[in-house]
Design an enzyme around this catalytic site. Structure first.
Site, PDB file in Angstrom:
ATOM      1  N   CYS A 103       0.829  -1.208   0.000  1.00 56.63           N
ATOM      2  CA  CYS A 103       0.000   0.000   0.000  1.00 56.63           C
ATOM      3  C   CYS A 103       0.862   1.257   0.000  1.00 56.63           C
ATOM      4  CB  CYS A 103      -0.929  -0.010   1.220  1.00 56.63           C
ATOM      5  SG  CYS A 103      -2.045   1.393   1.279  1.00 56.63           S
ATOM      6  N   CYS A 160      -4.287  -3.116   5.599  1.00 59.71           N
ATOM      7  CA  CYS A 160      -4.206  -1.703   5.248  1.00 59.71           C
ATOM      8  C   CYS A 160      -5.394  -1.256   4.395  1.00 59.71           C
ATOM      9  CB  CYS A 160      -2.898  -1.469   4.489  1.00 59.71           C
ATOM     10  SG  CYS A 160      -2.584   0.247   4.080  1.00 59.71           S
TER      11      CYS A 160
END
Length: 384
Positions: A107, A204
């Site tokens: 991410c 995430c």
């Protein structure tokens, strides 16, 4: 300087935005929405799927309250497609191979310090900022990524795949303060929406999930045998080798034989999960690993130290290692003292004191010069 700060709806990024404003920066906030549970079939294992308001919208509402209280403008962007294409598909493809990827690292690499960073530069901002517990140090024109003051919260591990050049245009306002101070500042500012809000956990931008059920939305379960590597005997059944990770001891359902038992290896092709008894934990220990796709956070690869430390998973204590470069992006990493549960697919992150000098993906794990997973598969087959 004009700064675009990622405002997540949590306390860390809220205090980061406040500190930047206090320090005199021209601050604009930006909320990123990267996951849509319904569009992405995130149903099984999702505890909030039937809530009146999805967590992402609650986070946006909390971020909006913070921005309003601080008198800062708030932008909103959606990177749902980009997250699916660049982060989640990579995440799934790794799990299909029986590996254990780190979505937080993906991410940061593909969303926060790629799409978000490029947006900031395109809009004329001088820097981006986040609520990460990390810091930077500029020396001889190069900006190094360094550990934060709060060693318990340090997040440099998750930033190891960010392009080195990005840190010259990145601010980490929390780098020199500790978490209790962050909570205190938020409380003093009466930022009620985040001051006592629980820290985000789980995947995430996706959140907390029953992980096995969550994966079943995308990787259907396929039951198979759990085999004791030392006897070759089938001692239980698993729900699918893809759902387990090396070193795991919970959720194995081996209740009829006194343990604990640990996952030590996988035969993905034959759908066999290998375990060892607690008295035989030497199967978990390796003394070297092959690391590929290394992102060096150094101005010159001649600066790569032969001896330094590494973390093979987040929260792990620093491990003394020796790096033997193979080419520009791969190396053999040795640790003769042995380390438990070094896992293929996870990240090896390298440190030279306070500096985070890079990280890459663990491709193979060795014990006495032999691929440890192959050794485990062969041992289980020979004894069966």
């Amino acid at each position: 300087m004009k700064v675009l700060v990622g405002l997540s709806g949590g306390v860390d990024s809220a205090v980061a935005a406040y500190l930047l404003k206090k320090q005199g920066y021209d601050v604009t906030c930006c909320f990123m929405r990267n996951w849509d549970s319904y569009a992405n079939n995130d149903i099984a294992g999702n505890p909030t799927i039937f809530d009146d308001q999805c967590p992402q919208e609650q986070d946006y509402a909390d971020a909006k309250k913070v921005a309003d209280q601080l008198g800062l403008p708030l932008q909103r962007v959606d990177y749902i497609k980009e997250y699916w294409d660049d982060v989640f598909q990579t995440f799934l493809s790794e799990y299909k191979k029986g590996r254990t990827p780190n979505p937080d690292i993906l991410c940061n690499k593909y969303i926060k310090f790629d799409k978000f960073y490029e947006r900031a530069m395109d809009l004329g901002f001088d820097c981006v900022a986040t609520g990460h517990y990390a810091d930077t140090l500029t020396k001889n024109g190069f900006t190094y990524l360094t550990r934060s003051k709060d060693q318990n919260k340090d997040q440099t591990y998750f930033l190891c795949q960010v392009g080195a050049e990005k840190f010259a245009h990145t601010l980490f306002p929390l780098g020199k303060i500790e978490k209790p101070e962050v909570r205190r500042i938020a409380t003093e500012l009466h930022l009620e929406s985040v001051a006592s809000k629980k820290d985000s956990t789980g995947i995430c931008f996706i959140g907390e999930r029953n992980f096995r059920e969550f994966l079943s939305n995308y990787l259907p379960s396929q039951e198979g045998d759990i085999v004791d590597v030392d006897t070759g005997k089938v001692i239980a059944r698993h729900m699918g080798v893809l759902y387990y990770t090396i070193g795991q001891r919970k959720g194995l359902n081996i209740n009829h034989i006194k343990g604990p038992w640990f996952v030590v290896g996988k035969d993905v092709q034959k759908n066999i999960l290998f375990v060892c008894h607690t008295s035989r934990r030497s199967w978990l220990h390796s003394d070297a690993c092959l690391v590929k796709d290394i992102n060096w956070l150094l101005p010159d690869q001649n600066e790569i130290p032969e001896h330094c430390t590494a973390k093979f998973r987040y929260r792990q204590k620093d491990q003394d290692i020796q790096i033997e470069p193979i080419d520009e992006t791969s190396a053999l990493v040795r640790y003769p003292q042995t380390v438990a549960s070094v896992t293929v697919g996870q990240e090896a992150v390298f440190y030279d004191g306070m500096k985070c000098i890079g990280g890459g993906t663990i491709e193979q794990v060795y014990q006495d010069g032999v691929d440890l997973n192959e050794k485990i598969i062969q041992a289980g087959e020979v004894r069966s």
